[in-house]
Design a protein around this motif. Sequence first.
Motif, PDB file in Angstrom:
ATOM      1  N   LEU A 132       0.829  -1.201   0.000  1.00 21.27           N
ATOM      2  CA  LEU A 132       0.000   0.000   0.000  1.00 21.27           C
ATOM      3  C   LEU A 132       0.866   1.254   0.000  1.00 21.27           C
ATOM      4  O   LEU A 132       0.638   2.186  -0.782  1.00 21.27           O
ATOM      5  N   ASP A 133       1.866   1.305   0.880  1.00 19.78           N
ATOM      6  CA  ASP A 133       2.721   2.487   0.958  1.00 19.78           C
ATOM      7  C   ASP A 133       3.452   2.734  -0.359  1.00 19.78           C
ATOM      8  O   ASP A 133       3.590   3.882  -0.800  1.00 19.78           O
ATOM      9  N   GLU A 134       3.929   1.671  -0.988  1.00 16.45           N
ATOM     10  CA  GLU A 134       4.627   1.838  -2.260  1.00 16.45           C
ATOM     11  C   GLU A 134       3.668   2.282  -3.362  1.00 16.45           C
ATOM     12  O   GLU A 134       4.048   3.083  -4.230  1.00 16.45           O
ATOM     13  N   THR A 135       2.443   1.776  -3.327  1.00 16.99           N
ATOM     14  CA  THR A 135       1.451   2.187  -4.319  1.00 16.99           C
ATOM     15  C   THR A 135       1.190   3.688  -4.225  1.00 16.99           C
ATOM     16  O   THR A 135       1.167   4.398  -5.247  1.00 16.99           O
ATOM     17  N   VAL A 136       1.010   4.195  -3.009  1.00 22.31           N
ATOM     18  CA  VAL A 136       0.763   5.628  -2.826  1.00 22.31           C
ATOM     19  C   VAL A 136       1.981   6.446  -3.239  1.00 22.31           C
ATOM     20  O   VAL A 136       1.849   7.508  -3.873  1.00 22.31           O
ATOM     21  N   ALA A 137       3.175   5.962  -2.920  1.00 14.75           N
ATOM     22  CA  ALA A 137       4.389   6.669  -3.334  1.00 14.75           C
ATOM     23  C   ALA A 137       4.497   6.729  -4.858  1.00 14.75           C
ATOM     24  O   ALA A 137       4.878   7.762  -5.430  1.00 14.75           O
ATOM     25  N   LEU A 138       4.144   5.627  -5.532  1.00 16.90           N
ATOM     26  CA  LEU A 138       4.152   5.616  -6.991  1.00 16.90           C
ATOM     27  C   LEU A 138       3.142   6.606  -7.545  1.00 16.90           C
ATOM     28  O   LEU A 138       3.431   7.349  -8.492  1.00 16.90           O
ATOM     29  N   VAL A 149       8.478   7.721 -15.464  1.00 14.75           N
ATOM     30  CA  VAL A 149       8.857   7.419 -14.076  1.00 14.75           C
ATOM     31  C   VAL A 149       9.425   6.006 -13.985  1.00 14.75           C
ATOM     32  O   VAL A 149       8.857   5.058 -14.527  1.00 14.75           O
ATOM     33  N   THR A 150      10.527   5.884 -13.272  1.00 13.55           N
ATOM     34  CA  THR A 150      11.058   4.574 -12.895  1.00 13.55           C
ATOM     35  C   THR A 150      10.921   4.447 -11.382  1.00 13.55           C
ATOM     36  O   THR A 150      11.398   5.310 -10.643  1.00 13.55           O
ATOM     37  N   PHE A 151      10.241   3.394 -10.948  1.00 16.17           N
ATOM     38  CA  PHE A 151       9.973   3.203  -9.517  1.00 16.17           C
ATOM     39  C   PHE A 151      10.456   1.806  -9.129  1.00 16.17           C
ATOM     40  O   PHE A 151       9.954   0.814  -9.645  1.00 16.17           O
ATOM     41  N   HIS A 152      11.436   1.737  -8.231  1.00 16.86           N
ATOM     42  CA  HIS A 152      11.954   0.468  -7.758  1.00 16.86           C
ATOM     43  C   HIS A 152      11.784   0.386  -6.249  1.00 16.86           C
ATOM     44  O   HIS A 152      12.618   0.865  -5.484  1.00 16.86           O
ATOM     45  N   GLY A 153      10.649  -0.184  -5.816  1.00 17.99           N
ATOM     46  CA  GLY A 153      10.418  -0.440  -4.407  1.00 17.99           C
ATOM     47  C   GLY A 153      10.771  -1.874  -4.070  1.00 17.99           C
ATOM     48  O   GLY A 153      11.346  -2.610  -4.888  1.00 17.99           O
ATOM     49  N   GLU A 154      10.404  -2.289  -2.887  1.00 23.66           N
ATOM     50  CA  GLU A 154      10.638  -3.674  -2.492  1.00 23.66           C
ATOM     51  C   GLU A 154       9.675  -4.629  -3.190  1.00 23.66           C
ATOM     52  O   GLU A 154      10.010  -5.786  -3.470  1.00 23.66           O
ATOM     53  N   LEU A 158       8.810  -0.813 -11.544  1.00 21.90           N
ATOM     54  CA  LEU A 158       8.289  -0.363 -12.831  1.00 21.90           C
ATOM     55  C   LEU A 158       9.298   0.567 -13.493  1.00 21.90           C
ATOM     56  O   LEU A 158       9.928   1.401 -12.822  1.00 21.90           O
ATOM     57  N   ASP A 159       9.436   0.442 -14.802  1.00 23.36           N
ATOM     58  CA  ASP A 159      10.381   1.264 -15.546  1.00 23.36           C
ATOM     59  C   ASP A 159       9.662   2.044 -16.640  1.00 23.36           C
ATOM     60  O   ASP A 159       8.778   1.525 -17.320  1.00 23.36           O
ATOM     61  N   ASP A 160      10.077   3.297 -16.777  1.00 15.36           N
ATOM     62  CA  ASP A 160       9.631   4.152 -17.881  1.00 15.36           C
ATOM     63  C   ASP A 160       8.102   4.214 -17.993  1.00 15.36           C
ATOM     64  O   ASP A 160       7.521   4.022 -19.064  1.00 15.36           O
ATOM     65  N   VAL A 161       7.453   4.509 -16.861  1.00 15.34           N
ATOM     66  CA  VAL A 161       5.999   4.651 -16.850  1.00 15.34           C
ATOM     67  C   VAL A 161       5.637   6.082 -17.247  1.00 15.34           C
ATOM     68  O   VAL A 161       6.092   7.035 -16.606  1.00 15.34           O
TER      69      VAL A 161
END
Length: 312
Positions: A132-138, A149-154, A158-161
């Motif tokens: 949930l926390d990572e979803t909100v951060a994204l 956007v490139t988002f690398h959480g635990e 996701l790359d190049d969104v």
Amino acid sequence: MTVDAKVGVLLPTGQAHWAGGDDPRDLVRLAVLAEGLGFDSVWANDSVLTPRIEALTALTAAAVATERLTVGTATLMPVTRRPVNAAHSLASLDLVSGGRLVVGVGAGFPGRFGEPLHRLSEVPWGRRFRRLDETVALWRQLWTADEPVTFHGELLRLDDVPPAIRPHTAGGPPVWLGGSTPAALERTGRLYDGWLPYPPDAQDYAAGVQTVRKVAAEAGRHVDSALFVSVAVTDTIEEGEERLGAYARAGYGMELDELRKIQAVVAGPPAYLTEYLQRYVMAGAGHLVCRLAVTDLAEYRRQLERLATVVV
């Protein structure tokens, strides 16, 4: 006596709250009525476990038909949606509402209201809070980015969104967290814009507000405090108890005594109702999200009008 807080109402989007012959399009008319009566907000809850009008669909319709009401989710379950798609949907709703959206979110509770939701969404139950926390951060990155956007959480990678459509609200709509565990309080203070729980005891709520505010202050942040509460205006306390009991059985399949252990619920004459709600306001609640304990739309309208005379 009135309550010294903003007051909103939960729209009856669930089919369990309609009688035979009710027209779901009346939900929009009820939102317009709530605005005319002076309420501050309308809200919709979220589930794929029971038949209901989807929350963002209901709120989009309400937003287009009203001018000033805040529209909010109480609460949205992001696990039922792909994170990138949800970012676009929420940004779109904030845009068409003119920046009137509040996104209340939750991760689900153990048992029949949480784990089945994850199974249907094909998402693991474990580490749901981190997800949930990572979803909100994204979301927040997608709402503010000008480039892919490139988002690398635990858990989310996701790359190049491509960025989402830019919301009306700078930085994106505020995101409030439900939940009252010590971990939820700490996460609310650090990561979220508001707190939207439903603890059955005002003293517990006051302690939670203090914790959230302390954590937020240490992080140099401000966090709004709200309360989700089920209510009904009745002539007597006894009539109120009967109404709440019927509502608990229809909506949750449980008796009132069990529901009262986990949620704030109150029904009775105006003075009784406002005294109960004012305890939470004194404990720090700045916005009351009221779910009307009804099982048909005609009674919802009557309760909405009665509640307006008490709290607006």
